[in-house]
Scaffold this motif. Structure first.
Motif, PDB file in Angstrom:
ATOM      1  N   HIS A 223       0.819  -1.207   0.000  1.00  0.00           N
ATOM      2  CA  HIS A 223       0.000   0.000   0.000  1.00  0.00           C
ATOM      3  C   HIS A 223       0.862   1.270   0.000  1.00  0.00           C
ATOM      4  CE1 HIS A 223      -3.430   2.503   0.559  1.00  0.00           C
ATOM      5  NE2 HIS A 223      -3.172   2.813   1.799  1.00  0.00           N
ATOM      6  N   VAL A 224       1.989   1.252   0.741  1.00  0.00           N
ATOM      7  CA  VAL A 224       2.892   2.412   0.732  1.00  0.00           C
ATOM      8  C   VAL A 224       3.510   2.546  -0.668  1.00  0.00           C
ATOM      9  CG1 VAL A 224       5.020   3.390   1.689  1.00  0.00           C
ATOM     10  CG2 VAL A 224       3.351   2.331   3.203  1.00  0.00           C
ATOM     11  N   LEU A 225       3.860   1.418  -1.290  1.00  0.00           N
ATOM     12  CA  LEU A 225       4.430   1.463  -2.645  1.00  0.00           C
ATOM     13  C   LEU A 225       3.420   2.031  -3.643  1.00  0.00           C
ATOM     14  CD1 LEU A 225       6.410  -1.909  -2.881  1.00  0.00           C
ATOM     15  CD2 LEU A 225       7.295   0.378  -2.379  1.00  0.00           C
TER      16      LEU A 225
ATOM     17  N   THR B  57       0.823   3.955  -3.083  1.00  0.00           N
ATOM     18  CA  THR B  57       0.565   5.380  -2.819  1.00  0.00           C
ATOM     19  C   THR B  57       1.739   6.245  -3.288  1.00  0.00           C
ATOM     20  OG1 THR B  57      -0.769   4.747  -0.902  1.00  0.00           O
ATOM     21  CG2 THR B  57      -0.091   7.042  -1.022  1.00  0.00           C
ATOM     22  N   SER B  58       2.946   5.677  -3.239  1.00  0.00           N
ATOM     23  CA  SER B  58       4.128   6.436  -3.660  1.00  0.00           C
ATOM     24  C   SER B  58       4.070   6.835  -5.130  1.00  0.00           C
ATOM     25  CB  SER B  58       5.392   5.613  -3.408  1.00  0.00           C
ATOM     26  OG  SER B  58       5.495   5.307  -2.043  1.00  0.00           O
TER      27      SER B  58
ATOM     28  N   VAL C  90       1.979   8.580  -6.470  1.00  0.00           N
ATOM     29  CA  VAL C  90       1.558   9.974  -6.616  1.00  0.00           C
ATOM     30  C   VAL C  90       2.765  10.882  -6.874  1.00  0.00           C
ATOM     31  CG1 VAL C  90      -0.533   9.751  -5.200  1.00  0.00           C
ATOM     32  CG2 VAL C  90       1.627  10.460  -4.120  1.00  0.00           C
ATOM     33  N   ARG C  91       3.976  10.402  -6.533  1.00  0.00           N
ATOM     34  CA  ARG C  91       5.181  11.183  -6.806  1.00  0.00           C
ATOM     35  C   ARG C  91       5.705  10.925  -8.218  1.00  0.00           C
ATOM     36  NH1 ARG C  91       6.362  14.843  -6.322  1.00  0.00           N
ATOM     37  NH2 ARG C  91       8.540  15.090  -5.771  1.00  0.00           N
ATOM     38  N   VAL C  92       5.129   9.920  -8.918  1.00  0.00           N
ATOM     39  CA  VAL C  92       5.553   9.632 -10.294  1.00  0.00           C
ATOM     40  C   VAL C  92       4.710  10.465 -11.262  1.00  0.00           C
ATOM     41  CG1 VAL C  92       5.814   7.845 -12.051  1.00  0.00           C
ATOM     42  CG2 VAL C  92       6.353   7.335  -9.647  1.00  0.00           C
ATOM     43  N   SER C  93       3.418  10.177 -11.281  1.00  0.00           N
ATOM     44  CA  SER C  93       2.524  11.003 -12.088  1.00  0.00           C
ATOM     45  C   SER C  93       1.086  10.673 -11.718  1.00  0.00           C
ATOM     46  CB  SER C  93       2.741  10.746 -13.580  1.00  0.00           C
ATOM     47  OG  SER C  93       2.179   9.494 -13.947  1.00  0.00           O
TER      48      SER C  93
ATOM     49  N   TYR D 294      -0.570   6.767 -10.800  1.00  0.00           N
ATOM     50  CA  TYR D 294      -1.326   6.479  -9.592  1.00  0.00           C
ATOM     51  C   TYR D 294      -2.737   6.015  -9.938  1.00  0.00           C
ATOM     52  CZ  TYR D 294      -3.583   6.989  -5.070  1.00  0.00           C
ATOM     53  OH  TYR D 294      -4.285   6.737  -3.927  1.00  0.00           O
TER      54      TYR D 294
END
Lengths: 126, 158
Positions: free
Chosen positions: A33-35, A37-38, A40-43, A47
């Motif tokens: 889940h953390v992966l 959600t991360s 959102v920092r890509v595009s 996400y």
């Protein structure tokens, strides 16, 4: 039944086993889940693409299982705290487990429509 | 029997043979910490871990059930979640702190739980060591990644 084992356990042992199993499942989900959600920092697209899989009927069923695991772990965890810190905790540990299971069933019934309603209408049509 | 004449108490049984000149052997309290105690067990680490599991657990019940209601129940459940929804939530410091606290407590709670399970079931020393190395690497990576994402989130990334 395994041969040579006499001890079958009671509520205390089986709730301990279930607490371990649900704990491990939740930890592995949390890692994923953390992966996800991360992203959102890509595009935004990356996400949204991954979150779209969370909206499919099969994954919705897994989400219901996740909710089941989390609610059991949370309620039984509060029972463990009560057993450790409440002077009458050990005396009432079995009563508290059945209370936990009753609350769990009520909450799982309540989560049925919010978590699985959309998937059900998609699979069975509406 | 070697009891002294001056003693007003008559010693019997196994203690009868001891006197100030011939003292009984000292029995160390079973869990006393001595110079021979390994350094690793001279602290209260396991007790603090036990307490942390209970305290973080109580806080996590509130944070995680709140999170589930918000993400899976309210306003169309999981169907509403997309980049814009995340951006709307993390525009508020309240939800940033909520998610950050939840991330740290849940990861440490889960990592300590898995540490206990590894200690229980991995019998060989090297297996235990490498499983715990893997666990701590994954935990540190996940906590740092999640923290970085919450603090550097950019709603105008595109």
């Amino acid at each position: 039944m395994p041969a040579g084992t006499l001890y079958r356990g009671r509520e205390g042992m089986w709730s301990w086993v279930a607490h371990r199993v649900t704990g491990v499942l939740i930890f592995f989900f949390l890692f994923v889940h953390v992966l996800d959600t991360s992203l959102v920092r890509v595009s935004p697209e990356a996400y949204d693409d991954v979150v779209a899989t969370y909206k499919t009927p099969l994954v919705a069923l897994m989400e219901y299982g996740l909710v089941a695991a989390i609610l059991f772990h949370a309620l039984n965890g509060l029972r463990v705290v009560a057993v450790d810190f409440w002077s009458k905790g050990t005396k009432y540990q079995r009563h508290m487990l059945w209370t936990v299971m009753a609350i769990w069933i009520v909450l799982m019934a309540g989560a049925l429509y919010p978590v699985l309603g959309h998937a059900a209408s998609e699979v069975f049509g509406s | 029997m070697a009891t002294t004449e001056s003693s007003s108490v008559e010693l019997t049984g196994s203690s009868a043979g001891y006197s100030p000149e011939n003292p009984a052997p000292v029995i160390e309290p079973p869990r006393a910490r001595t110079q021979k105690t390994p350094r690793a067990s001279r602290t209260n680490f396991e007790m603090h871990g036990w307490l942390f599991m209970r305290l973080s657990g109580i806080v996590l019940v509130v944070l995680v059930i709140g999170h589930l209601v918000l993400q899976l129940v309210l306003d169309g459940g999981v169907q509403k979640i997309n980049f814009a929804f995340v951006a709307g939530r993390w525009a508020s410091p309240f939800w940033q702190i909520w998610d950050l606290t939840m991330l740290w407590l849940a990861m440490l709670h889960g990592a300590n739980g898995l540490r206990t399970i590894i200690n229980d079931y991995a019998e060989r020393d090297t297996t235990r060591f490498w499983l715990k190395m893997l666990l701590w690497t994954a935990t540190v990576f996940t906590v740092l990644l999640g923290t970085l994402v919450i603090f550097t989130f950019d709603p105008n990334i595109r």
